[in-house]
Motif scaffolding. Structure first.
Motif, PDB file in Angstrom:
ATOM      1  N   LEU A 138      -0.711  -0.902  -4.462  1.00 52.08           N
ATOM      2  CA  LEU A 138      -2.191  -0.075  -4.074  1.00 52.08           C
ATOM      3  C   LEU A 138      -1.865   1.240  -3.967  1.00 52.08           C
ATOM      4  CD1 LEU A 138      -3.013  -3.416  -3.928  1.00 52.08           C
ATOM      5  CD2 LEU A 138      -5.262  -2.164  -1.993  1.00 52.08           C
ATOM      6  N   LEU A 177     -10.314   3.305   2.512  1.00 53.63           N
ATOM      7  CA  LEU A 177      -9.719   1.895   2.736  1.00 53.63           C
ATOM      8  C   LEU A 177     -10.176   1.100   3.564  1.00 53.63           C
ATOM      9  CD1 LEU A 177      -5.789   1.761   1.174  1.00 53.63           C
ATOM     10  CD2 LEU A 177      -9.294   2.351  -0.226  1.00 53.63           C
ATOM     11  N   THR A 223      -2.442   5.254  -2.773  1.00 52.62           N
ATOM     12  CA  THR A 223      -3.568   6.088  -2.873  1.00 52.62           C
ATOM     13  C   THR A 223      -2.929   7.803  -1.844  1.00 52.62           C
ATOM     14  OG1 THR A 223      -5.392   6.059  -0.708  1.00 52.62           O
ATOM     15  CG2 THR A 223      -3.751   4.787  -0.175  1.00 52.62           C
ATOM     16  N   ALA A 236     -14.095  -3.132  -3.301  1.00 49.85           N
ATOM     17  CA  ALA A 236     -12.578  -3.262  -2.831  1.00 49.85           C
ATOM     18  C   ALA A 236     -13.602  -4.476  -1.596  1.00 49.85           C
ATOM     19  CB  ALA A 236     -13.429  -2.190  -0.998  1.00 49.85           C
ATOM     20  N   VAL A 268      -3.473  -0.580  -8.673  1.00 47.93           N
ATOM     21  CA  VAL A 268      -4.598  -0.592  -8.835  1.00 47.93           C
ATOM     22  C   VAL A 268      -4.733   1.593  -7.712  1.00 47.93           C
ATOM     23  CG1 VAL A 268      -7.067  -0.506  -6.962  1.00 47.93           C
ATOM     24  CG2 VAL A 268      -5.393  -2.423  -7.656  1.00 47.93           C
ATOM     25  N   ASP A 269      -4.899   2.022  -8.823  1.00 48.50           N
ATOM     26  CA  ASP A 269      -4.571   3.160  -9.047  1.00 48.50           C
ATOM     27  C   ASP A 269      -5.842   4.775  -9.403  1.00 48.50           C
ATOM     28  OD1 ASP A 269      -3.236   5.705  -8.511  1.00 48.50           O
ATOM     29  OD2 ASP A 269      -2.004   5.347 -10.208  1.00 48.50           O
ATOM     30  N   CYS A 302      -2.311  -5.557   3.561  1.00 51.75           N
ATOM     31  CA  CYS A 302      -1.317  -4.655   2.509  1.00 51.75           C
ATOM     32  C   CYS A 302      -0.504  -4.203   3.783  1.00 51.75           C
ATOM     33  CB  CYS A 302      -1.269  -3.414   2.334  1.00 51.75           C
ATOM     34  SG  CYS A 302      -3.342  -4.470   0.550  1.00 51.75           S
ATOM     35  N   ALA A 349      -5.931   3.837  -4.946  1.00 51.31           N
ATOM     36  CA  ALA A 349      -7.449   2.180  -4.270  1.00 51.31           C
ATOM     37  C   ALA A 349      -7.989   3.010  -3.261  1.00 51.31           C
ATOM     38  CB  ALA A 349      -6.399   1.823  -3.523  1.00 51.31           C
ATOM     39  N   GLU A 350      -9.126   4.369  -3.464  1.00 51.84           N
ATOM     40  CA  GLU A 350      -9.946   5.068  -2.724  1.00 51.84           C
ATOM     41  C   GLU A 350     -10.865   4.921  -3.728  1.00 51.84           C
ATOM     42  OE1 GLU A 350      -7.267   8.834  -3.744  1.00 51.84           O
ATOM     43  OE2 GLU A 350      -6.929   6.688  -2.565  1.00 51.84           O
ATOM     44  N   LEU A 388       1.057  -1.615  -0.022  1.00 54.98           N
ATOM     45  CA  LEU A 388       0.086   0.492  -0.250  1.00 54.98           C
ATOM     46  C   LEU A 388       0.908   1.158   0.003  1.00 54.98           C
ATOM     47  CD1 LEU A 388      -3.420   1.484   0.274  1.00 54.98           C
ATOM     48  CD2 LEU A 388      -2.803   1.087   2.475  1.00 54.98           C
TER      49      LEU A 388
END
Length: 354
Positions: free
Chosen positions: A158, A166, A160, A140, A129-130, A174, A132-133, A25
């Motif tokens: 990920l 999240l 964020t 999710a 993953v971009d 993570c 992530a929020e 993360l």
């Protein structure tokens, strides 16, 4: 690309080579280069012969596939609206149809299907993953299942800027890597190397984040920011309703669309302006508009602390609905009238002071 201020984190990559956690993360303020770091890490992971500094060689077949955007073991899960964006650019596509700003569940289902088979190249796969929020709870939870039962040889990255948005269960699966705000001297050196004009002022406005400052300069945002500053500095002596009409037309112009200026951005700029104004009233430093010290000090002489703090709260409330105002013109009129009314009654400032 590894920026100077990311070198300690990159060394962490090198130290953990071969035993990296299956999900990282990458969290920290926007505009610091987290996406560039993730891309560099993905490139290194896919490369068969990294260079001496640990970065991808750029020459092997895997690197060539990745550079061409066709590597079968590299997947990016991003919102449709961000398909053509990068962390260092705020350029918009100009399309009339509004693209989704969420990562939808179908994207995770497609990813799950892709991961059921072995890697095409026989090595490790990478999933970014971009942001992530941007996942809603259903999306999710679908991703959570993949993180709970990690597929062999898959690295999840990920990205964020707001990790608290999240699911706690995702955060717990993570390994968190925190990207701090870059040192000011390193940020200025990088901006100077990019030949960015007005680097110190733009860096201050961007909260010390160099890529955000560069995006303003190269995407036309710097000119928009100059116009905003001139407009808002003259508002107490100008009609708020007139300025609202001018800004409404401005937001619809090709100029604004070309530099990514929209209602949420304009509202954010006003919030930063009022924040600096409140800081002056309380005897504090300027954070976002250091080049406007004289104007802000002059305006602060006309404000009581309770009025400027109330104005700041009003703008903060406006930001919550700025993405989808029912009527853009009325929204601007209401916001600017509230700002102008803070100056409508004189009176000595209470508390703070220089």
């Amino acid at each position: 690309m590894i920026f100077e201020w990311h070198k300690p984190l990159w060394q962490r990559v090198l130290d953990n080579s071969g035993r990296m956690h299956h999900a990282l993360l990458l969290n920290g303020p926007a505009g610091g280069g987290k996406r560039a770091f993730a891309e560099a890490l993905a490139a290194r992971t896919l490369c068969v012969q990294p260079d001496a500094d640990g970065q991808a060689c750029g020459r092997c077949e895997d690197c060539q596939w990745r550079l061409a955007g066709s590597h079968p073991d590299f997947m990016r899960i991003i919102p449709e609206a961000d398909q053509n964006d990068t962390e260092s650019s705020s350029e918009k596509t100009g399309e009339t149809k509004a693209a989704s700003r969420q990562i939808v569940i179908d994207q995770i289902r497609d990813l799950q299907q892709s991961l059921t088979t072995g890697g095409h190249r026989g090595g490790q796969r990478v999933v970014i993953v971009d942001p992530a929020e941007a996942m809603n709870p259903y999306t999710a939870n679908a991703l959570l299942k993949l993180l709970e039962e990690p597929t062999t040889s898959t690295l999840f990255l990920l990205i964020t800027s707001t990790p608290k948005r999240l699911l706690p269960t995702i955060r717990s699966r993570c390994q968190s890597w925190t990207f701090p705000r870059p040192p000011a001297d390193a940020a200025v050196r990088w901006l100077d190397a990019q030949q960015i004009a007005e680097a110190p002022a733009l860096l201050a406005f961007a909260g010390g984040m160099p890529l955000a400052a560069a995006a303003l300069a190269t995407g036309g945002g710097a000119a928009a920011l100059r116009r905003f500053t001139a407009d808002i500095a003259g508002l107490p002596g100008k009609s708020a309703l007139r300025l609202a009409g001018e800004w409404d037309a401005w937001l619809k112009s090709k100029e604004a669309q070309g530099c990514g200026l929209d209602m949420p951005t304009l509202t954010l700029w006003l919030q930063r302006w009022v924040g600096d104004l409140a800081s002056v009233c309380l005897g504090g430093p300027l954070r976002f508009f250091p080049d406007s010290r004289g104007v802000l000090q002059s305006l602060a002489e006309r404000l009581a602390v309770d009025r400027v703090l109330g104005c700041y709260n009003d703008v903060t409330q406006s930001r919550r609905v700025a993405q989808h105002p029912l009527n853009a013109r009325l929204f601007l009129e209401d916001m600017l009238l509230r700002y102008a009314r803070a100056f409508s009654t004189g009176g000595a400032r209470t508390g703070g002071g220089r």
